[in-house]
Design an enzyme around this catalytic site. Structure first.
Site, mmCIF file in Angstrom:
data_model
loop_
_atom_site.group_PDB
_atom_site.id
_atom_site.type_symbol
_atom_site.label_atom_id
_atom_site.label_comp_id
_atom_site.label_asym_id
_atom_site.label_seq_id
_atom_site.Cartn_x
_atom_site.Cartn_y
_atom_site.Cartn_z
ATOM 1 N N ASP A 11 -7.247 14.973 -9.470
ATOM 2 C CA ASP A 11 -7.812 15.516 -8.243
ATOM 3 C C ASP A 11 -7.090 16.844 -7.967
ATOM 4 O OD1 ASP A 11 -9.008 15.576 -5.587
ATOM 5 O OD2 ASP A 11 -7.033 14.979 -4.857
ATOM 6 N N ASP A 13 -7.199 18.949 -4.371
ATOM 7 C CA ASP A 13 -6.654 19.078 -3.021
ATOM 8 C C ASP A 13 -5.800 17.854 -2.664
ATOM 9 O OD1 ASP A 13 -8.998 21.072 -1.203
ATOM 10 O OD2 ASP A 13 -8.768 20.922 -3.347
ATOM 11 N N GLU A 20 -5.321 21.042 1.603
ATOM 12 C CA GLU A 20 -6.759 20.778 1.522
ATOM 13 C C GLU A 20 -7.432 22.137 1.756
ATOM 14 O OE1 GLU A 20 -8.417 17.914 0.980
ATOM 15 O OE2 GLU A 20 -6.653 16.610 0.866
ATOM 16 N N ARG A 56 -18.247 19.702 7.622
ATOM 17 C CA ARG A 56 -17.172 20.706 7.611
ATOM 18 C C ARG A 56 -17.654 22.040 7.036
ATOM 19 N NH1 ARG A 56 -12.750 17.428 4.414
ATOM 20 N NH2 ARG A 56 -14.617 16.318 3.717
ATOM 21 N N SER A 99 -12.869 17.729 -8.438
ATOM 22 C CA SER A 99 -12.493 18.012 -7.056
ATOM 23 C C SER A 99 -13.674 17.950 -6.100
ATOM 24 C CB SER A 99 -11.868 19.417 -6.997
ATOM 25 O OG SER A 99 -11.601 19.785 -5.658
ATOM 26 N N GLY A 100 -13.389 17.373 -4.935
ATOM 27 C CA GLY A 100 -14.342 17.445 -3.828
ATOM 28 C C GLY A 100 -14.226 18.782 -3.114
ATOM 29 N N LYS A 144 -16.958 11.528 -9.062
ATOM 30 C CA LYS A 144 -15.655 11.675 -9.730
ATOM 31 C C LYS A 144 -15.504 10.621 -10.824
ATOM 32 C CE LYS A 144 -12.751 13.946 -6.287
ATOM 33 N NZ LYS A 144 -11.409 13.974 -5.706
ATOM 34 N N ASP A 167 -5.074 11.249 -4.652
ATOM 35 C CA ASP A 167 -4.367 10.926 -3.403
ATOM 36 C C ASP A 167 -5.240 10.364 -2.290
ATOM 37 O OD1 ASP A 167 -4.588 13.411 -1.062
ATOM 38 O OD2 ASP A 167 -5.487 13.695 -3.026
#
EC number: 3.1.3.3
Length: 214
Positions: A11, A13, A20, A56, A99-100, A144, A167
């Site tokens: 991952d 962030d 982040e 967001r 990654s998101g 993912k 995480d």
């Protein structure tokens, strides 16, 4: 690298980097607090990731694409990341990022660290400004996991030869699908489900948890 002997999917962030990125973008859009609150809930698994991400991203509408240069300078890469990646690569383990977060940052990180495999979200840009929309497939927890599986099959590796490091709650499916799962500086919801923890932000601490390194 000649023969690929393993795959390590990380991952970004909160794992590869301390921050982040969406929160840093929020700071530039003068809505850092609002975005950070949503991020925290999502990473703890209390909000649906895709819905929270769209919410967001909508708040970033109007930011110029030059914002990524500013944000990149604010990032702190986790301690010994380059050495960790180099050791894995020397052992024939392909390192990949999933990654998101967002392609403009993840691609730059990947290139700077010598990583060729990566997957992240794409923000829509019009006339040099963010529209507040995402383009293409959203990198959710399910995506993912699917990405790790796809890369593993492409490389013709067994599950036992895969490593996942993450995480947040949206890393759980990926972590559970790997042969070696490491919760790195992780949220409590992740620590509760993943046996191997590294609580110090130093990626070299991950190496002893991988049993097929020479």
């Amino acid at each position: 690298m000649t023969q690929v002997k393993g795959l390590c999917v990380m991952d970004v962030d909160g794992t590869l980097i301390a921050e982040e990125v969406i929160d840093l973008l929020g700071r530039e859009a003068d809505c850092e607090e609002e975005i950070s609150q949503i991020t925290n809930l999502a990473m703890r698994g209390e909000l649906d990731f895709e819905r929270s991400l769209r919410e967001r991203v909508a708040l970033l509408k109007g930011l110029p694409i030059s914002v990524f240069d500013t944000v990149f300078k604010s990032i702190h890469i986790s301690q010994n990341a380059q050495e960790f990646i180099s050791i894995l690569q020397k052992n024939g383990i392909l390192v990949a990022l999933v990654s998101g977060g967002f392609t403009p940052i993840v691609e730059r990180l990947a290139k700077s660290l010598g990583i060729s495999y990566f997957s992240a979200n794409q923000l829509e840009v019009k006339d040099g400004f963010l529209t507040g929309q995402l383009v293409g497939e959203i990198v959710t927890g399910q995506v993912k996991k699917a990405t790790l599986e796809r890369w593993r099959k492409e490389l013709e590796l067994s599950k036992e030869r895969t490593i996942a490091v993450g995480d947040g709650a949206n890393d759980l499916l990926m972590l559970k699908s790997a042969g070696h799962s490491i919760a790195f500086c992780a949220k409590e919801v992740v620590k509760a489900e993943i046996a191997c923890h590294v609580n110090k932000r130093d990626l070299l601490e991950v190496l002893p948890l991988i049993d097929f390194l020479e």
